[in-house]
Design a protein around this motif. Structure first.
Motif, PDB file in Angstrom:
ATOM      1  N   TYR A 180     -18.945  -6.630  85.940  1.00  0.00           N
ATOM      2  CA  TYR A 180     -17.988  -5.885  85.128  1.00  0.00           C
ATOM      3  C   TYR A 180     -16.834  -5.319  85.959  1.00  0.00           C
ATOM      4  N   SER A 201     -13.388  -6.957  85.528  1.00  0.00           N
ATOM      5  CA  SER A 201     -12.805  -7.000  84.189  1.00  0.00           C
ATOM      6  C   SER A 201     -12.146  -5.669  83.815  1.00  0.00           C
ATOM      7  N   PHE A 202     -11.576  -5.649  82.626  1.00  0.00           N
ATOM      8  CA  PHE A 202     -10.833  -4.494  82.123  1.00  0.00           C
ATOM      9  C   PHE A 202     -11.652  -3.760  81.063  1.00  0.00           C
ATOM     10  N   TYR A 203     -11.767  -2.445  81.212  1.00  0.00           N
ATOM     11  CA  TYR A 203     -12.511  -1.597  80.277  1.00  0.00           C
ATOM     12  C   TYR A 203     -11.584  -1.168  79.133  1.00  0.00           C
ATOM     13  N   PRO A 204     -11.710  -1.752  77.944  1.00  0.00           N
ATOM     14  CA  PRO A 204     -10.738  -1.534  76.861  1.00  0.00           C
ATOM     15  C   PRO A 204     -10.540  -0.091  76.403  1.00  0.00           C
ATOM     16  N   ARG A 234      -1.643  -3.711  77.749  1.00  0.00           N
ATOM     17  CA  ARG A 234      -2.886  -4.456  77.524  1.00  0.00           C
ATOM     18  C   ARG A 234      -2.662  -5.962  77.720  1.00  0.00           C
ATOM     19  N   LEU A 283      -4.491  -8.316  80.559  1.00  0.00           N
ATOM     20  CA  LEU A 283      -5.316  -9.462  80.190  1.00  0.00           C
ATOM     21  C   LEU A 283      -4.741 -10.792  80.668  1.00  0.00           C
ATOM     22  N   SER A 297     -10.131 -10.548  82.602  1.00  0.00           N
ATOM     23  CA  SER A 297     -10.800 -10.674  81.306  1.00  0.00           C
ATOM     24  C   SER A 297     -11.167  -9.288  80.788  1.00  0.00           C
ATOM     25  N   GLN A 298     -11.483  -9.220  79.511  1.00  0.00           N
ATOM     26  CA  GLN A 298     -11.912  -7.955  78.906  1.00  0.00           C
ATOM     27  C   GLN A 298     -13.394  -7.748  79.171  1.00  0.00           C
ATOM     28  N   GLU A 351     -18.907  -5.587  76.148  1.00  0.00           N
ATOM     29  CA  GLU A 351     -19.256  -4.274  75.608  1.00  0.00           C
ATOM     30  C   GLU A 351     -20.586  -3.749  76.140  1.00  0.00           C
TER      31      GLU A 351
END
Length: 431
Positions: free
Chosen positions: A359, A362-365, A380, A384, A388-389, A392
């Motif tokens: 994780y 990646s990007f924490y939305p 955003r 991206l 990647s996002q 969850e």
């Protein structure tokens, strides 16, 4: 504490007058000089600086050293005055409420407190191209400072060639305290506040990564939205009309390094602040961490050759004695796939050895809430385009991860003992 603000040409000068309750933050951190200055560029009219921005500059500088009262020698807006009531340990007084609050015009632009390091450069790359980036150019006293800004200058030169709006503004605020350092962590934006009204700035960005915002890689993670730091300073910046803009708060140090690697800035960005460009000092904790990341990116593993050298650095050894180690998630991610006695010894010392750390790439939305609404969509999209996002399933790890059970476990205690013995064997103290 009383305050006076003076002008000498393009120099804006603060003077602080302390009473018996002022001056000490801790037993070791004290205010030792009663003033500092910002040297503003030609074209900036000091008389046009908004009083709320002068007030925020003053508070950011004096905050750790105020005992009971901070007296501002001018009037402010009601909006800003109300926001200062967030402080409970001291009272902020002023000369009345006669000012209109600062509200940026429709054609306003964001700004970035630019440091020149990887995290700050990643901010530059994902923010709008209209961003006004300001490097706080710190005057150097080589007798007490190891700081070298040649690397930051090199990054700024490259950014200018790429069409970014870059500025260097001198400010000597770090010398008001002993030991040398910033009074508060948001102090690098002082020059931006001084030019905000005349540059139509509507927000101020910092390279605050996930390790700092959410405290991942530390003993206990936190939901930064509810943290006292954000509640206090976020409210004051909002009241001053320049809300905080934290574009990499949802990105790990691993992610910001990936962003820079995918850009033309890769050859011009260095987080070490001691070595003279183009060389890093290769003798500090930042160099150790960043070199491990680079080897993982380029080779898929960290070499035993580098670890045998890096672990012998005095500052690294001191950091690795901490419990837990700072940024240990970054070290654990970098070591994945590495083999050998040095890699094994360090990896066994880390809590992250037992976890899926993918994780961090990646990007924490949910961190989008730390970006002003006006810029959320474009930021955003730019993030991206590099990362990647985040899945969850990792969201709770960002805000709720806790190392405490690991730190008191027999496995962790034994791992630390084994690592300490390994370090003593490999790097014996010589008289």
């Amino acid at each position: 504490m009383d305050v006076k603000i003076l002008q000498n040409g393009q120099d804006l000068i603060w003077e602080f007058f302390l009473d018996e309750s002022d001056g000490d933050y801790t037993d070791k951190i004290k205010m030792v000089h009663n003033g500092f200055k910002i040297s503003l560029p030609n074209g900036i009219d000091i008389k046009k600086i908004h009083p709320d921005h002068l007030a925020l500059i003053t508070i950011l500088t004096a905050h750790p050293f105020v005992g009971n009262v901070l007296n501002l020698p001018f009037t402010v807006s009601k909006r800003f005055s109300d926001a200062t009531k967030v402080f409970t340990s001291y009272e902020v007084l002023h000369q009345g409420i006669t000012e209109n609050p600062y509200d940026a015009p429709l054609d306003s632009v964001p700004s970035l407190a630019f440091s020149g390091g990887a995290d700050s450069t990643a901010c530059l790359l994902i923010m709008p191209k209209s961003t006004v980036s300001v490097f706080m150019d710190r005057p150097l006293d080589k007798k007490i400072s190891m700081y070298n800004k040649t690397a930051a200058y090199a990054t700024i030169r490259h950014a200018e060639k790429q069409g970014f709006d870059m500025h260097k503004i001198s400010c000597d605020v770090e010398y008001i305290r002993q030991p040398l350092g910033f009074p508060t962590d948001l102090v690098p934006c002082l020059p931006i506040l001084a030019i905000a009204k005349q540059k139509s700035i509507d927000s101020i960005a910092f390279g605050t990564v996930m390790e700092s915002a959410y405290r991942i890689g530390h003993k206990k993670a936190r939901n930064y939205l509810h943290a006292p730091h954000y509640k206090i300073w976020g409210r004051l910046f909002e009241a001053a009309g320049v809300p905080l803009f934290l574009p990499v708060a949802g990105i790990s140090e691993v992610g910001t390094s990936l962003i820079v690697r995918k850009s033309s800035f890769q050859a011009y960005t260095r987080s070490c602040i001691r070595g003279k460009w183009p060389n890093a000092c290769e003798n500090c904790w930042k160099c150790f961490r960043k070199n491990m990341l680079e080897e993982r990116f380029s080779e898929g593993r960290v070499s035993e050759k580098y670890l045998s050298t890096g672990l012998g650095i005095r500052e690294v050894k001191l950091k690795l004695e901490k419990w837990p180690i700072s940024h240990e998630n970054v070290l654990a991610w970098a070591l994945q796939g590495s083999v050998g006695e040095y890699a094994d010894a360090l990896m066994q010392r880390l809590e992250g050895r037992n976890r899926d750390l993918s994780y961090l790439e990646s990007f924490y939305p949910p961190s989008i809430e730390f970006i002003p609404p006006k810029y959320q969509e474009v930021t955003r999209a730019r993030i991206l385009s590099y990362l990647s996002q985040m899945d969850e399933k990792f969201f709770k790890t960002v805000t709720e991860h806790n190392m405490n059970q690991w730190l008191i476990s027999p496995d962790a205690i034994q791992a630390k003992k084994d690592f300490d013995e390994f370090m003593t064997e490999k790097y014996p103290v010589r008289n």
